[in-house]
Design a protein around this motif. Structure first.
Motif, mmCIF file in Angstrom:
data_model
loop_
_atom_site.group_PDB
_atom_site.id
_atom_site.type_symbol
_atom_site.label_atom_id
_atom_site.label_comp_id
_atom_site.label_asym_id
_atom_site.label_seq_id
_atom_site.Cartn_x
_atom_site.Cartn_y
_atom_site.Cartn_z
ATOM 1 N N GLY A 96 -35.475 -10.539 -67.908
ATOM 2 C CA GLY A 96 -34.713 -10.503 -69.153
ATOM 3 C C GLY A 96 -33.986 -9.191 -69.326
ATOM 4 O O GLY A 96 -33.966 -8.341 -68.426
ATOM 5 N N ARG A 97 -33.346 -9.080 -70.477
ATOM 6 C CA ARG A 97 -32.609 -7.855 -70.819
ATOM 7 C C ARG A 97 -33.175 -7.293 -72.111
ATOM 8 O O ARG A 97 -33.488 -8.039 -73.049
ATOM 9 C CB ARG A 97 -31.126 -8.177 -71.024
ATOM 10 N N VAL A 98 -33.338 -5.947 -72.160
ATOM 11 C CA VAL A 98 -33.791 -5.305 -73.400
ATOM 12 C C VAL A 98 -32.837 -4.188 -73.793
ATOM 13 O O VAL A 98 -32.181 -3.589 -72.942
ATOM 14 C CB VAL A 98 -35.202 -4.688 -73.272
ATOM 15 N N ALA A 99 -32.803 -3.982 -75.070
ATOM 16 C CA ALA A 99 -32.107 -2.801 -75.598
ATOM 17 C C ALA A 99 -32.741 -2.460 -76.920
ATOM 18 O O ALA A 99 -33.097 -3.347 -77.703
ATOM 19 C CB ALA A 99 -30.626 -3.091 -75.791
ATOM 20 N N HIS A 100 -32.946 -1.173 -77.169
ATOM 21 C CA HIS A 100 -33.543 -0.698 -78.430
ATOM 22 C C HIS A 100 -34.796 -1.481 -78.814
ATOM 23 O O HIS A 100 -34.887 -2.037 -79.899
ATOM 24 C CB HIS A 100 -32.502 -0.779 -79.572
ATOM 25 N N ALA A 114 -35.659 -10.807 -79.741
ATOM 26 C CA ALA A 114 -37.034 -10.667 -80.237
ATOM 27 C C ALA A 114 -37.404 -9.194 -80.276
ATOM 28 O O ALA A 114 -37.337 -8.506 -79.257
ATOM 29 C CB ALA A 114 -37.989 -11.426 -79.318
ATOM 30 N N ALA A 115 -37.786 -8.745 -81.463
ATOM 31 C CA ALA A 115 -38.182 -7.345 -81.586
ATOM 32 C C ALA A 115 -39.527 -7.143 -80.886
ATOM 33 O O ALA A 115 -40.460 -7.926 -81.070
ATOM 34 C CB ALA A 115 -38.309 -6.989 -83.056
ATOM 35 N N LEU A 116 -39.609 -6.104 -80.044
ATOM 36 C CA LEU A 116 -40.845 -5.862 -79.286
ATOM 37 C C LEU A 116 -41.721 -4.804 -79.950
ATOM 38 O O LEU A 116 -42.866 -4.598 -79.580
ATOM 39 C CB LEU A 116 -40.495 -5.413 -77.871
ATOM 40 N N GLY A 117 -41.161 -4.143 -80.930
ATOM 41 C CA GLY A 117 -41.916 -3.060 -81.565
ATOM 42 C C GLY A 117 -41.907 -1.827 -80.667
ATOM 43 O O GLY A 117 -41.229 -1.785 -79.642
ATOM 44 N N LYS A 118 -42.676 -0.810 -81.084
ATOM 45 C CA LYS A 118 -42.740 0.428 -80.281
ATOM 46 C C LYS A 118 -43.405 0.130 -78.938
ATOM 47 O O LYS A 118 -44.349 -0.656 -78.873
ATOM 48 C CB LYS A 118 -43.571 1.485 -81.048
ATOM 49 N N PRO A 119 -42.953 0.756 -77.817
ATOM 50 C CA PRO A 119 -43.615 0.529 -76.525
ATOM 51 C C PRO A 119 -45.075 1.044 -76.567
ATOM 52 O O PRO A 119 -45.345 2.018 -77.257
ATOM 53 C CB PRO A 119 -42.789 1.339 -75.535
ATOM 54 N N ASP A 120 -45.927 0.344 -75.867
ATOM 55 C CA ASP A 120 -47.322 0.794 -75.831
ATOM 56 C C ASP A 120 -47.466 2.043 -74.962
ATOM 57 O O ASP A 120 -48.285 2.900 -75.235
ATOM 58 C CB ASP A 120 -48.218 -0.326 -75.299
#
Ligand code: G
Ligand code: G
Ligand code: MN
Length: 547
Positions: A96-100, A114-120
């Motif tokens: 997939g593709r992510v941004a921000h 889909a918002a992923l929230g802060k990275p773990d």
């Protein structure tokens, strides 16, 4: 020790001895089980690590493909690309593709961002990880999203850790060592204690037992990832019980055998005086004779009487039983038997050579007792020998037993018997003996004869002993002569008599008679010159060895 206490002591000893192999077998069973469980637990961890490393490689490869393509993210071209990449990567659920911190689209199709929230966490390789994201409604499972440079892969957290294990209670965890504080990125089992997760060297592993578990921790040599596998310690115990079924009976058998042997040896040892007493009573002693040779004529002029104990099982050498007989006060009874036997044998020697001389070994107890003089008189009476036919031989230890000894020795010498000091030079006070005692003969110990013609530290000592004996006008007998060069060396330096394997081992009366007869006919000298004479093994040649 009172008999009751002795029984208790030997019983306890027997039990302890029997217990040792059993304990050893239990330990062995435990070690064997531990080693097997350790191997298994490491195998689980390696299995998981291998899968994660494969996933990481696939992620790296996919990311390179995506970067090279230069397409607009989530465009129809990109969707085809994402799908192709996903298709070729077995460990990856989707690309997939992510941004921000937002998942824009996946290879499964365009979707609402889909918002992923802060990275773990972010790995040492710069991969941003979003863990356990519920991207589709249940029953779809939460996924881990790994992102780098706008490209993302979606991975089932359970894929790596779902290895088949031996039991149900094996715990597994996957860690990112550079972000250890964020906790494991995948876990099977309970919450793992923090100390299990402490880092190990890159590419290394460690295994330990803690909190009822056997824990194996390994870290990838290439990637920023580590795996912990923990198997319950009771697996080791179960396995051990299994091994113990084999090892312990074997150990118990060994224990019983060992215990039996030890108690037999103990009993034999403790009853040694009793055995000796019985041997004396049953007259189980015999005498062998080692010839003494005149080095100038090479004739057998005498012999040393050496006692042997013929028991039911074996011939026991005097080195073993004489000290014990001395200790328990039985030596005089043995000496008496030796003297009796010599008295019986002597006439046969005297018939061949009236000047023949037999040396009899005596111990301290013999030389302290006036009865010894009577015994020697009895020997003359029984054999018809003259005192000059008998030599009394004793070590310095026997000579220095107090004032009584000196006067008994004087009596013996005054009657015409000769007295020899045996094993000269091996004790502490040989010199004192020479000063205080009146002696006829000095027997140089084998230890000094051995060093002749060697460059050993004591090779000169024999010369000093010879010098000393000559200045005191003592006859010298060299013991333990094993070679002709030794014999020549001694003769050249004034030693007249010798005994040792070169001339003859201790032998029975028949062989000695034969030796005397041959030497009287001067055949012995001819025998020495015989060039074809062979020796057996490394044993020194022996002219009178007939056995
Ligand atoms: O050659 P053999 O192994 O027998 O000699 C061993 C030792 O036992 C020698 O040092 C010798 O002095 C000693 N020995 C041999 N026979 C007797 C004996 O009848 N009485 C004593 N007291 N010692 C002996
Ligand atoms: O009591 P005495 O130390 O003499 O006892 C002699 C001992 O030495 C005996 O044990 C006898 O068997 C052993 N012996 C006798 N001659 C030789 C020899 O030439 N070489 C060796 N190695 N031992 C000998
Ligand atoms: Mn001796």
């Amino acid at each position: 020790m009172p008999p009751k206490r002795r029984v208790v002591t030997s019983l306890i000893t027997a039990l302890l001895v029997a217990a040792m192999p059993v304990l050893a077998s239990i330990y062995l069973a435990w070690m064997e089980s531990y080693t097997m469980e350790k191997t298994l637990s490491l195998t689980y961890a390696q299995d998981v690590l291998r899968r994660i490393e494969a996933t990481s490689s696939q992620f790296e490869e996919a990311q390179q493909k995506a970067a090279q393509a230069k397409v607009t993210p989530c465009s129809p071209d990109d969707m085809r690309l994402l799908h192709t990449i996903d298709f070729g990567a077995s460990h990856i659920k989707a690309t997939g593709r992510v941004a921000h911190d937002t998942l824009l689209c996946t290879s499964q199709g365009v979707m609402n961002p889909a918002a992923l929230g802060k990275p773990d966490l972010t790995t040492a390789q710069g991969v941003t990880e979003y863990l356990n994201k519920q991207l589709s409604p249940p029953p779809a499972r939460p996924l881990n999203v790994f992102a780098s440079n706008g490209f993302a892969v979606l991975v089932d957290p359970n894929l790596a850790v779902s290895v088949s294990t031996e039991g149900p209670d094996v715990e597994l965890a996957v860690l990112v060592p550079s972000a250890a504080q964020s906790g494991p990125i995948a876990v099977i089992g309970q919450n793992l204690p923090a100390n299990w997760l402490e880092p190990v060297p890159q590419g290394g592993d460690s295994t330990f037992i803690d909190a009822g578990y056997l824990v194996s921790h390994i870290q990838s040599a290439k990637w920023d990832v580590a795996v912990v596998a923990a198997t319950p310690q009771r697996y080791i115990n179960d396995r051990m019980r299994h091994f113990a079924l084999f090892f312990v009976p074997v150990g118990a058998l060994c224990g019983v055998l060992l215990s039996f042997t030890v108690s037999l040896a103990t009993r034999m040892h403790s009853s040694f005086p009793a055995m000796l007493r019985r041997a004396i009573k049953e007259k189980n002693f015999c005498v062998v004779y080692q010839p003494v040779v005149d080095l100038s004529t090479r004739r057998v002029i005498g012999a040393e009487a050496l006692v042997r104990w013929r028991s039911d099982y074996a011939e026991i050498r005097p080195d073993y039983f004489i000290p014990q007989a001395e200790e328990c006060g039985l030596i005089q009874l043995i000496t008496k038997q030796v003297v009796t036997i010599v008295g019986r044998d002597l006439p046969q020697f005297l018939k061949l050579d009236p000047d023949f001389r037999v040396a009899i070994n005596m111990s301290a107890a013999d030389l302290c007792d006036e009865h010894t003089v009577e015994m020697l008189d009895g020997l003359l009476a029984a054999s018809g020998a003259l005192p000059k036919n008998i030599e009394v031989e004793a070590t310095e230890r026997a000579f220095l037993q107090g004032p009584g000894t000196a006067s008994i020795l004087d009596t013996i010498r005054s009657k015409g018997f000769t007295v020899a000091i045996d094993d000269f030079g091996t004790g502490y006070s040989s010199l004192a003996c020479l000063q205080t005692l009146s002696l006829d003969t000095l027997k140089i110990d084998r230890a000094f004869v051995e060093t002749i013609n060697t460059d050993g530290a004591t090779s000169q000592v024999v010369l000093h002993i010879i010098e000393m004996a000559r200045s005191l006008h003592l006859d010298i007998v060299a013991e333990g002569v094993e070679t002709e060069p030794q014999a020549q060396y001694l003769f050249k330096r004034g030693v007249l008599y010798a005994q040792g394997w070169h001339f003859g081992r201790p032998m029975d009366i028949a062989h000695l008679r034969e030796g005397i007869r041959l030497s009287m006919e001067s055949k012995l000298a001819a025998f020495i010159a015989e060039p074809t004479r062979t020796t057996v093994g490394d044993e020194p040649s022996s002219l009178l060895t007939f056995r």
